[in-house]
Design an enzyme around this catalytic site. Structure first.
Site, PDB file in Angstrom:
ATOM      1  N   ASP A   1      95.117  32.611  84.671  1.00 28.24           N
ATOM      2  CA  ASP A   1      94.337  33.065  83.912  1.00 28.24           C
ATOM      3  C   ASP A   1      94.315  34.429  83.150  1.00 28.24           C
ATOM      4  O   ASP A   1      94.167  35.612  83.315  1.00 28.24           O
ATOM      5  CB  ASP A   1      93.282  33.411  85.389  1.00 28.24           C
TER       6      ASP A   1
ATOM      7  N   LYS B   1      94.600  32.329  78.402  1.00 28.49           N
ATOM      8  CA  LYS B   1      94.867  31.092  77.315  1.00 28.49           C
ATOM      9  C   LYS B   1      94.037  30.281  76.358  1.00 28.49           C
ATOM     10  O   LYS B   1      93.981  30.409  75.517  1.00 28.49           O
ATOM     11  CB  LYS B   1      95.369  29.897  78.269  1.00 28.49           C
TER      12      LYS B   1
ATOM     13  N   GLY C   1      90.190  27.161  84.233  1.00 29.52           N
ATOM     14  CA  GLY C   1      88.550  27.343  83.717  1.00 29.52           C
ATOM     15  C   GLY C   1      89.284  28.709  82.437  1.00 29.52           C
ATOM     16  O   GLY C   1      89.705  29.773  83.000  1.00 29.52           O
ATOM     17  N   HIS C   2      88.648  27.883  81.677  1.00 33.18           N
ATOM     18  CA  HIS C   2      89.212  28.674  80.089  1.00 33.18           C
ATOM     19  C   HIS C   2      87.966  29.427  79.687  1.00 33.18           C
ATOM     20  O   HIS C   2      87.629  28.429  79.359  1.00 33.18           O
ATOM     21  CB  HIS C   2      89.971  27.949  79.540  1.00 33.18           C
TER      22      HIS C   2
ATOM     23  N   GLN D   1      97.135  26.629  83.337  1.00 35.67           N
ATOM     24  CA  GLN D   1      97.624  26.917  85.012  1.00 35.67           C
ATOM     25  C   GLN D   1      98.642  28.209  84.281  1.00 35.67           C
ATOM     26  O   GLN D   1      98.926  29.327  83.621  1.00 35.67           O
ATOM     27  CB  GLN D   1      98.496  25.830  86.103  1.00 35.67           C
TER      28      GLN D   1
HETATM   29  P1  GDP Z   1      92.414  31.115  81.105  1.00 36.13           P
HETATM   30  O1  GDP Z   1      92.430  30.386  82.857  1.00 36.13           O
HETATM   31  O2  GDP Z   1      94.466  31.352  80.806  1.00 36.13           O
HETATM   32  O3  GDP Z   1      91.851  30.630  79.909  1.00 36.13           O
HETATM   33  O4  GDP Z   1      92.287  32.804  81.458  1.00 36.13           O
HETATM   34  P2  GDP Z   1      90.101  32.892  82.276  1.00 36.13           P
HETATM   35  O5  GDP Z   1      89.710  32.340  81.559  1.00 36.13           O
HETATM   36  O6  GDP Z   1      90.610  31.873  83.915  1.00 36.13           O
HETATM   37  O7  GDP Z   1      90.286  34.615  82.608  1.00 36.13           O
HETATM   38  C1  GDP Z   1      90.629  35.873  81.628  1.00 36.13           C
HETATM   39  C2  GDP Z   1      89.591  36.257  81.689  1.00 36.13           C
HETATM   40  O8  GDP Z   1      89.875  37.357  80.974  1.00 36.13           O
HETATM   41  C3  GDP Z   1      88.308  35.511  81.131  1.00 36.13           C
HETATM   42  O9  GDP Z   1      86.806  36.258  81.445  1.00 36.13           O
HETATM   43  C4  GDP Z   1      88.124  36.271  79.917  1.00 36.13           C
HETATM   44  O10 GDP Z   1      87.144  36.208  78.884  1.00 36.13           O
HETATM   45  C5  GDP Z   1      88.979  37.708  79.956  1.00 36.13           C
HETATM   46  N1  GDP Z   1      89.801  38.104  79.136  1.00 36.13           N
HETATM   47  C6  GDP Z   1      90.720  37.886  78.169  1.00 36.13           C
HETATM   48  N2  GDP Z   1      91.409  38.473  77.099  1.00 36.13           N
HETATM   49  C7  GDP Z   1      90.966  39.477  77.578  1.00 36.13           C
HETATM   50  C8  GDP Z   1      91.532  41.281  77.372  1.00 36.13           C
HETATM   51  O11 GDP Z   1      92.185  41.201  76.468  1.00 36.13           O
HETATM   52  N3  GDP Z   1      90.611  42.452  77.732  1.00 36.13           N
HETATM   53  C9  GDP Z   1      89.803  41.464  78.830  1.00 36.13           C
HETATM   54  N4  GDP Z   1      89.334  42.408  78.875  1.00 36.13           N
HETATM   55  N5  GDP Z   1      89.457  40.564  79.079  1.00 36.13           N
HETATM   56  C10 GDP Z   1      90.071  39.479  78.271  1.00 36.13           C
HETATM   57  P1  IMO Z   2      93.841  28.190  84.821  1.00 32.85           P
HETATM   58  O1  IMO Z   2      94.313  26.952  83.406  1.00 32.85           O
HETATM   59  C1  IMO Z   2      94.949  30.084  88.325  1.00 32.85           C
HETATM   60  C2  IMO Z   2      95.512  27.719  91.398  1.00 32.85           C
HETATM   61  C3  IMO Z   2      94.569  27.556  93.064  1.00 32.85           C
HETATM   62  C4  IMO Z   2      95.525  26.678  94.182  1.00 32.85           C
HETATM   63  C5  IMO Z   2      97.064  26.271  93.522  1.00 32.85           C
HETATM   64  C6  IMO Z   2      96.865  25.098  94.067  1.00 32.85           C
HETATM   65  O2  IMO Z   2      92.504  28.151  84.509  1.00 32.85           O
HETATM   66  O3  IMO Z   2      94.798  29.372  84.589  1.00 32.85           O
HETATM   67  P2  IMO Z   2      94.967  23.066  92.369  1.00 32.85           P
HETATM   68  O4  IMO Z   2      93.237  22.852  92.853  1.00 32.85           O
HETATM   69  O5  IMO Z   2      95.225  23.047  91.360  1.00 32.85           O
HETATM   70  O6  IMO Z   2      95.864  21.585  93.432  1.00 32.85           O
HETATM   71  O7  IMO Z   2      95.591  24.312  93.469  1.00 32.85           O
HETATM   72  O8  IMO Z   2      96.219  26.458  91.575  1.00 32.85           O
HETATM   73  N1  IMO Z   2      95.200  27.607  90.151  1.00 32.85           N
HETATM   74  C7  IMO Z   2      94.340  28.574  89.528  1.00 32.85           C
HETATM   75  N2  IMO Z   2      95.092  29.475  89.647  1.00 32.85           N
HETATM   76  N3  IMO Z   2      94.557  29.247  87.115  1.00 32.85           N
HETATM   77  C8  IMO Z   2      94.522  28.303  87.023  1.00 32.85           C
HETATM   78  O9  IMO Z   2      94.483  27.525  85.814  1.00 32.85           O
HETATM   79  C9  IMO Z   2      94.639  27.386  88.413  1.00 32.85           C
HETATM   80  N4  IMO Z   2      94.297  26.402  88.557  1.00 32.85           N
HETATM   81  C10 IMO Z   2      95.163  25.766  89.399  1.00 32.85           C
HETATM   82  O10 IMO Z   2      93.895  28.673  93.166  1.00 32.85           O
HETATM   83  O11 IMO Z   2      96.678  28.134  94.111  1.00 32.85           O
HETATM   84 MG    MG Z   3      91.778  30.803  84.480  1.00 33.99          MG
END
Ligand code: GDP
Ligand code: IMO
Ligand code: MG
Length: 426
Positions: free
Chosen positions: A13, A16, A40-41, A223
């Site tokens: 999270d 990415k 979840g991207h 991840q």
């Molecule tokens: P990922 O799994 O690495 O793609 O990240 P996620 O989408 O799960 O979580 C990142 C969250 O931070 C999302 O809600 C993005 O919209 C938000 N986000 C990403 N970059 C920034 C930033 O520079 N500032 C803020 N405030 N939010 C950001």
């Molecule tokens: P992105 O790509 C954050 C975590 C779960 C749990 C562990 C194992 O959005 O960064 P699983 O369902 O993979 O067997 O769960 O990994 N986990 C993540 N945490 N971002 C993710 O993906 C994750 N994908 C799995 O919360 O701790």
């Molecule tokens: Mg994510």
């Protein structure tokens, strides 16, 4: 940027999806190589927030070839839902290809993920319950069903029968659950097969040819380093390899074909799920970061655990993925938070530890050694260049570079495509 691997440098999270979407505008190919719909991207573009789970985050660019590689595990229902969602937004998935070798998540994987977690009780991992672990288990055990099998009616029938003979025994006799119905699954998955068949190909050839012909190819990690099956905080990890090496096995290419490895980090640390987290904050500062940074899971909606930036972890990511540069996202979240801390080492008894411990039980006994830096109050969400940042923010970034011995390439100051500062290069 020829062939660039982008990975999460913390516990996932890190943003990415946002960075992939930005870089995808200059890439001809974007490849997902591991994980599944546990990811979840988030991509915010043209006023719409997209939550992508299996589709590569390059999908918003109609010209970009988007590949789901052999190392990904695919829940067909989830993928079809995503394709339909995109279509509702007028986004074509004609440029999507799925590797024939990718494994398929079956209903028993999802069921068993929940049951395993229940059985672990207090020791639960906190999985996303998407069937990821059980699907990778079958892959390693060599009983898995692959995309190639899914679209071949006779092979699928045979493999489903073989698998159900075992899985139904486990469900009935270990968990006291009703068995799954073979005919129901056959009917459901036959529909998925007919929808997904046109996308299935040998994508390893496509990736190789693209790199060899000088195209820009981006590998979008899912991840993060500390969720890596080998190098993460085992057993509180996922079942694939989010480190840069995972891109090789998961897309079917050799390491000599990769030019650059970029680590994505937040300006602080978060974790969702169970397991050790040395810089976790249990006070008001942690709550403020969670609220200001909207730190709630993209896939499960769970509140994310929040803490200060841990440079021991970043250095570990630099080392294990050979990172050539990093991106620091969410610098805007730290505005107005007061003084900022960076963890530079751990302390256990009277010992100072600077390398991330191999044994997570030792990690649980570690307390962070902090360096404190001045914070800033200005809203930086509209800042476009490094020079415009408040001095304290500049110092924070420079200190991260110094401690981790890696240049900061980009800084995120908001979730949108236009809220990013390029520190150096193009
Ligand atoms: P990922 O799994 O690495 O793609 O990240 P996620 O989408 O799960 O979580 C990142 C969250 O931070 C999302 O809600 C993005 O919209 C938000 N986000 C990403 N970059 C920034 C930033 O520079 N500032 C803020 N405030 N939010 C950001
Ligand atoms: P992105 O790509 C954050 C975590 C779960 C749990 C562990 C194992 O959005 O960064 P699983 O369902 O993979 O067997 O769960 O990994 N986990 C993540 N945490 N971002 C993710 O993906 C994750 N994908 C799995 O919360 O701790
Ligand atoms: Mg994510």
């Amino acid at each position: 940027m020829p062939a660039t691997v982008l990975i999460g440098a913390q516990w996932g999270d890190e943003g990415k999806g946002k960075i992939t979407d930005i870089l995808a505008q200059k890439s001809q190919v974007v490849v997902r190589s591991q994980g599944g719909n546990n990811a979840g991207h988030t991509v915010e573009a043209n006023g719409v927030v997209y939550k992508l789970h299996l589709l590569p985050s390059g999908i918003l660019n109609p010209e970009t070839l988007c590949i789901i590689g052999n190392g990904v595990v695919i829940d067909p229902k989830s993928l079809i839902d995503e394709i339909n969602q995109m279509s509702k937004h007028g986004i074509s998935t004609a440029n999507l290809k799925i590797d024939a070798r990718a494994h398929v998540i079956m209903p028993y994987h999802i069921k068993l993920d929940g049951l395993f977690e229940h059985l672990r009780g207090k020791g639960e991992i906190g999985t996303t319950k998407r069937g990821i672990g059980p699907c990778y288990c079958d892959k390693a055990e060599r009983s898995g069903i692959r995309m190639f099998d899914l679209i071949n009616k006779h092979t699928f029938e045979r493999k489903l029968k073989e698998n159900l003979a075992v899985k139904n025994k486990i469900l009935q006799f270990i968990y006291n659950e009703p068995p799954l119905d073979e005919k129901d699954i056959l009917g459901e998955y036959a529909q998925y097969a007919s929808i997904l068949a046109p996308y299935v190909a040998d994508t390893t050839v496509m990736v190789y040819d693209a790199i060899k012909s000088g195209k820009d190819v981006l590998f979008e990690g899912a991840q993060g380093t500390l969720l890596d099956l080998d190098l993460g905080t085992y057993p509180y990890v996922t079942s694939s390899h989010p480190i840069s090496g995972g891109a090789c096995t998961g897309a079917g290419i050799g390491p000599t074909l990769i030019d650059d490895c970029v680590g994505i980090a937040k300006s602080y640390t978060t974790r969702v799920g169970k397991g050790p987290f040395p810089t976790e904050l249990f006070d008001e500062v942690g709550d403020t970061i969670r609220e200001k940074g909207s730190e709630f899971g993209t896939t499960t909606g769970r509140p994310r655990r929040c803490g200060w930036l841990d440079a021991v972890i970043l250095k570990y990511s630099v080392r294990t993925s050979g990172l050539t540069k990093i991106v620091i996202n969410k610098l805007d979240t730290l505005s107005g938070i007061g003084n900022i801390k960076i963890c530079t080492a751990y302390k256990k008894d009277n010992e100072i530890i600077t390398d991330f411990p191999a044994d997570p039980t030792q990690l649980e006994l570690c307390t962070p050694v902090y360096e404190e830096l001045e914070g800033w109050d200005e809203d930086i969400s509209g800042v476009k260049t490094f020079d415009e940042l408040p001095d304290a923010a500049k110092k924070y970034i420079k200190r991260i570079e110094q401690i981790c011995s890696v240049p900061v390439w980009m800084i995120g100051v908001g979730p949108r495509r236009d809220q990013n500062i390029i520190v150096r290069g193009d």
